[in-house]
Design an enzyme around this catalytic site. Sequence first.
Site, PDB file in Angstrom:
ATOM      1  N   TYR A 157       1.055  -1.047  -0.206  1.00 20.84           N
ATOM      2  CA  TYR A 157      -0.299   0.107  -0.137  1.00 20.84           C
ATOM      3  C   TYR A 157       0.867   1.178   0.092  1.00 20.84           C
ATOM      4  O   TYR A 157       1.126   2.286  -0.895  1.00 20.84           O
ATOM      5  CB  TYR A 157      -0.985  -0.147   1.521  1.00 20.84           C
ATOM      6  CG  TYR A 157      -1.721   1.181   1.266  1.00 20.84           C
ATOM      7  CD1 TYR A 157      -2.950   1.048   0.618  1.00 20.84           C
ATOM      8  CD2 TYR A 157      -1.521   2.181   2.008  1.00 20.84           C
ATOM      9  CE1 TYR A 157      -3.866   2.357   0.681  1.00 20.84           C
ATOM     10  CE2 TYR A 157      -2.144   3.597   2.354  1.00 20.84           C
ATOM     11  CZ  TYR A 157      -3.230   3.246   1.593  1.00 20.84           C
ATOM     12  OH  TYR A 157      -4.551   4.648   1.991  1.00 20.84           O
ATOM     13  N   LYS A 161       1.446   4.177  -2.831  1.00 20.62           N
ATOM     14  CA  LYS A 161       0.677   5.857  -2.829  1.00 20.62           C
ATOM     15  C   LYS A 161       1.823   6.475  -3.152  1.00 20.62           C
ATOM     16  O   LYS A 161       1.576   7.991  -2.934  1.00 20.62           O
ATOM     17  CB  LYS A 161       0.031   5.325  -1.299  1.00 20.62           C
ATOM     18  CG  LYS A 161      -1.344   4.670  -0.908  1.00 20.62           C
ATOM     19  CD  LYS A 161      -2.244   5.709  -1.782  1.00 20.62           C
ATOM     20  CE  LYS A 161      -3.777   4.981  -2.379  1.00 20.62           C
ATOM     21  NZ  LYS A 161      -4.586   6.066  -2.202  1.00 20.62           N
TER      22      LYS A 161
HETATM   23  N1  LIG Z   1      -9.695   6.236   5.138  1.00 25.30           N
HETATM   24  C1  LIG Z   1      -8.421   6.347   5.700  1.00 25.30           C
HETATM   25  O1  LIG Z   1      -7.633   6.844   6.421  1.00 25.30           O
HETATM   26  C2  LIG Z   1      -7.643   6.711   4.371  1.00 25.30           C
HETATM   27  C3  LIG Z   1      -6.234   7.033   4.720  1.00 25.30           C
HETATM   28  C4  LIG Z   1      -5.199   7.513   3.525  1.00 25.30           C
HETATM   29  C5  LIG Z   1      -5.944   7.648   2.145  1.00 25.30           C
HETATM   30  N2  LIG Z   1      -6.934   6.962   2.235  1.00 25.30           N
HETATM   31  C6  LIG Z   1      -7.195   6.666   0.068  1.00 25.30           C
HETATM   32  O2  LIG Z   1      -8.662   7.423   0.494  1.00 25.30           O
HETATM   33  C7  LIG Z   1      -9.387   6.621  -0.773  1.00 25.30           C
HETATM   34  C8  LIG Z   1     -10.744   6.679  -0.581  1.00 25.30           C
HETATM   35  O3  LIG Z   1     -10.652   5.591   0.630  1.00 25.30           O
HETATM   36  P1  LIG Z   1     -11.878   6.098   1.642  1.00 25.30           P
HETATM   37  O4  LIG Z   1     -11.019   5.442   3.517  1.00 25.30           O
HETATM   38  O5  LIG Z   1     -13.155   6.540   1.647  1.00 25.30           O
HETATM   39  O6  LIG Z   1     -12.617   4.057   1.500  1.00 25.30           O
HETATM   40  P2  LIG Z   1     -13.971   3.447   1.288  1.00 25.30           P
HETATM   41  O7  LIG Z   1     -14.131   2.190   1.648  1.00 25.30           O
HETATM   42  O8  LIG Z   1     -14.797   4.212   2.542  1.00 25.30           O
HETATM   43  O9  LIG Z   1     -14.323   3.749  -0.222  1.00 25.30           O
HETATM   44  C9  LIG Z   1     -13.536   3.026  -1.189  1.00 25.30           C
HETATM   45  C10 LIG Z   1     -14.753   2.864  -2.435  1.00 25.30           C
HETATM   46  O10 LIG Z   1     -13.477   2.971  -3.511  1.00 25.30           O
HETATM   47  C11 LIG Z   1     -14.021   1.971  -4.203  1.00 25.30           C
HETATM   48  N3  LIG Z   1     -13.582   1.086  -4.474  1.00 25.30           N
HETATM   49  C12 LIG Z   1     -12.598   0.074  -4.361  1.00 25.30           C
HETATM   50  N4  LIG Z   1     -11.885  -0.498  -5.087  1.00 25.30           N
HETATM   51  C13 LIG Z   1     -12.180  -0.016  -6.600  1.00 25.30           C
HETATM   52  C14 LIG Z   1     -12.158  -0.381  -7.645  1.00 25.30           C
HETATM   53  N5  LIG Z   1     -11.417  -1.165  -8.138  1.00 25.30           N
HETATM   54  N6  LIG Z   1     -12.215   0.617  -8.625  1.00 25.30           N
HETATM   55  C15 LIG Z   1     -12.971   1.368  -8.831  1.00 25.30           C
HETATM   56  N7  LIG Z   1     -13.603   1.368  -7.490  1.00 25.30           N
HETATM   57  C16 LIG Z   1     -13.656   0.725  -6.049  1.00 25.30           C
HETATM   58  C17 LIG Z   1     -15.300   1.126  -3.042  1.00 25.30           C
HETATM   59  O11 LIG Z   1     -16.141   0.158  -3.254  1.00 25.30           O
HETATM   60  C18 LIG Z   1     -16.044   1.900  -2.273  1.00 25.30           C
HETATM   61  O12 LIG Z   1     -16.578   2.903  -2.792  1.00 25.30           O
HETATM   62  C19 LIG Z   1      -8.182   5.494  -1.030  1.00 25.30           C
HETATM   63  O13 LIG Z   1      -7.384   5.357  -1.948  1.00 25.30           O
HETATM   64  C20 LIG Z   1      -7.340   5.215   0.365  1.00 25.30           C
HETATM   65  O14 LIG Z   1      -6.474   4.313   0.068  1.00 25.30           O
HETATM   66  C21 LIG Z   1      -7.403   6.622   3.007  1.00 25.30           C
END
Ligand SMILES: NC(=O)c1ccc[n+]([C@@H]2O[C@H](COP(=O)([O-])OP(=O)(O)OC[C@H]3O[C@@H](n4cnc5c(N)ncnc54)[C@H](O)[C@@H]3O)[C@@H](O)[C@H]2O)c1
Length: 262
Positions: A157, A161
């Site tokens: 991951y 990123k």
């Molecule tokens: N939540 C955190 O703490 C955090 C921290 C840093 C970065 N992020 C990043 O933020 C972004 C959003 O994360 P979130 O926490 O809102 O997650 P989440 O799990 O709430 O939402 C992610 C969405 O992406 C969709 N998804 C997953 N794989 C997919 C694919 N291959 N094609 C199309 N859609 C897909 C899922 O169906 C879901 O609706 C991600 O890139 C995650 O890595 C999250």
Amino acid sequence: MAGRLEGKVIGITGGASGMGLAFGEAFAREGASVLIVDLNEDAAKKAVEGIVEAGGSAAYAVANVVDRTQVVAAVQTAVTEFGRLDVWFNNAGYNAPMQFLDITEENFRRVLDINALGVLIGTQEAAKQMVAQGQGGKIINTSSIAGREGFPTFAPYSASKAAVISLTQSGAKALAKHEITVNAFAPGVVATPLWDKLDEDLYAIGDIQSRGTALNEYEKGIIRGRMAHPKDIVGTALFLASEDSDYMTAQCIMIDGGMTLV
Ligand SMILES: NC(=O)c1ccc[n+]([C@@H]2O[C@H](COP(=O)([O-])OP(=O)(O)OC[C@H]3O[C@@H](n4cnc5c(N)ncnc54)[C@H](O)[C@@H]3O)[C@@H](O)[C@H]2O)c1
């Protein structure tokens, strides 16, 4: 008063949940037409219903960000539904933690595929549409603090990123001549449904001692003293999607409460 994104068409991957959903709702409130692009059709449909009920404009496309044909179709849906594409937000992400010595090729490839290759494909296909329109555009990528710092159970991951930050720089240099900017932001710990699976996974590999504690474990050491909620990140997403960020490109904004100092 006109919204900050009046008349803009914005496609956002992973827009059916968590941060992507909060961003899509905020973009619509600011006057944009929003295309929710997600694997999860039920959730995408619900997201669109919510935006439309609140008086906004939205549609959805079911697509896996690693499948170029589906991404091309999603971009086309934006054009069919709303006439153009101004902003493409590569936000979908995936994590499946494993102890460093146990990481498999399959795990590495899956995480890199969705988080890095998915960003490349999304950037390429959205940019082709923007180039054809001839009026510039914006690409926004969701990175992470993990893109600035490696974590032992998140190695693929973190690598993915970091790749997002690198693709942001390469894309910005490649697309500048078309007036397309490419920027990223890096959140830290954000309370979203992503943490439900993460908590299970971290418990299964012995990284946390009891279920339901991952978020609290990971928020330790945040200078702001707490984890984020999607609303804490919305302002950054709005800035990156609006003309306020027009002169900025190739950058990654840390919006993590002071978790990673770089
Ligand atoms: N939540 C955190 O703490 C955090 C921290 C840093 C970065 N992020 C990043 O933020 C972004 C959003 O994360 P979130 O926490 O809102 O997650 P989440 O799990 O709430 O939402 C992610 C969405 O992406 C969709 N998804 C997953 N794989 C997919 C694919 N291959 N094609 C199309 N859609 C897909 C899922 O169906 C879901 O609706 C991600 O890139 C995650 O890595 C999250």
